[in-house]
Design a protein around this motif. Structure first.
Motif, short mmCIF file in Angstrom:
data_model
loop_
_atom_site.label_atom_id
_atom_site.label_comp_id
_atom_site.label_asym_id
_atom_site.label_seq_id
_atom_site.Cartn_x
_atom_site.Cartn_y
_atom_site.Cartn_z
N ASN A 243 2.35 1.84 -3.45
CA ASN A 243 1.33 2.36 -4.38
C ASN A 243 0.97 3.80 -4.07
O ASN A 243 0.73 4.58 -4.99
N ARG A 244 0.96 4.18 -2.79
CA ARG A 244 0.67 5.58 -2.44
C ARG A 244 1.80 6.51 -2.86
O ARG A 244 1.59 7.70 -3.08
N ASP B 71 0.83 -1.22 0.00
CA ASP B 71 0.00 0.00 0.00
C ASP B 71 0.86 1.26 0.00
O ASP B 71 0.56 2.22 -0.71
N GLU B 72 1.93 1.28 0.80
CA GLU B 72 2.81 2.46 0.85
C GLU B 72 3.48 2.69 -0.50
O GLU B 72 3.60 3.84 -0.95
#
Length: 170
Positions: A51-52, A48-49
């Motif tokens: 992709n962010r 997730d990090e």
């Protein structure tokens, strides 16, 4: 450690000015300061990090690929030039373009991401899968991280991120 201060001392009327006084540095904390570069190098991303981070990282990676293409073009141009004013101008442009490329790579590294391929704009984010070090992979044109590989294996074949969950990769 003692540092020499730069304060001027009053001059003796009969001689040269007195040497500057030595000043002790303030006591430092027991924890050494960490540079931004070292902190970025130690960064571990979850899926997730990573992709962010892509909105920013992707722009830098695309710029890297474009500037790298200019470097290749200028290098080929230089090979065909004889000594003279045009060669000198092209060499200057080449050096400036290489500086720009280096700056972009540094900018990318400050995020904690690593450049894997200049031409394709492939970027990798250090991650973990359990106790294994992995690299989460993204390439220019992709909307998200698409693959991963074991960071310490000789084989860097990409596995699909579907094999991971956000809880697994951290």
């Amino acid at each position: 450690m003692v540092r020499v201060g730069r304060t001027r001392q009053p001059a003796d009327v009969n001689g040269p000015p007195a040497p500057p006084r030595k000043q002790a540095e303030p006591m430092s904390s027991p924890t050494p300061a960490v540079s931004a570069e070292a902190a970025a190098a130690a960064k571990v991303f979850s899926l997730d990090e990573a992709n962010r981070a892509l909105p920013y990282v992707s722009r830098v990676a695309v710029d890297i690929a474009e500037v790298y293409a200019q470097v290749i073009e200028l290098r080929a141009e230089l090979e065909g030039l004889d000594d003279g004013e045009l060669r000198t101008l092209t060499e200057r442009e080449y050096e400036a373009t290489m500086d720009r490329l280096g700056g972009l790579v540094d900018e990318l590294h400050l995020t904690g991401a690593e450049l894997r391929d200049f031409e394709r704009g492939r970027v990798e984010f250090p991650g973990r899968l359990g106790h294994r070090r992995i690299m989460l992979s993204w390439e220019a044109g992709d909307s998200a991280v698409t693959g991963w590989h074991d960071a310490e294996a000789d084989d860097d074949t990409l596995h699909p991120v579907a094999d991971l969950t956000s809880a697994d990769a951290a």
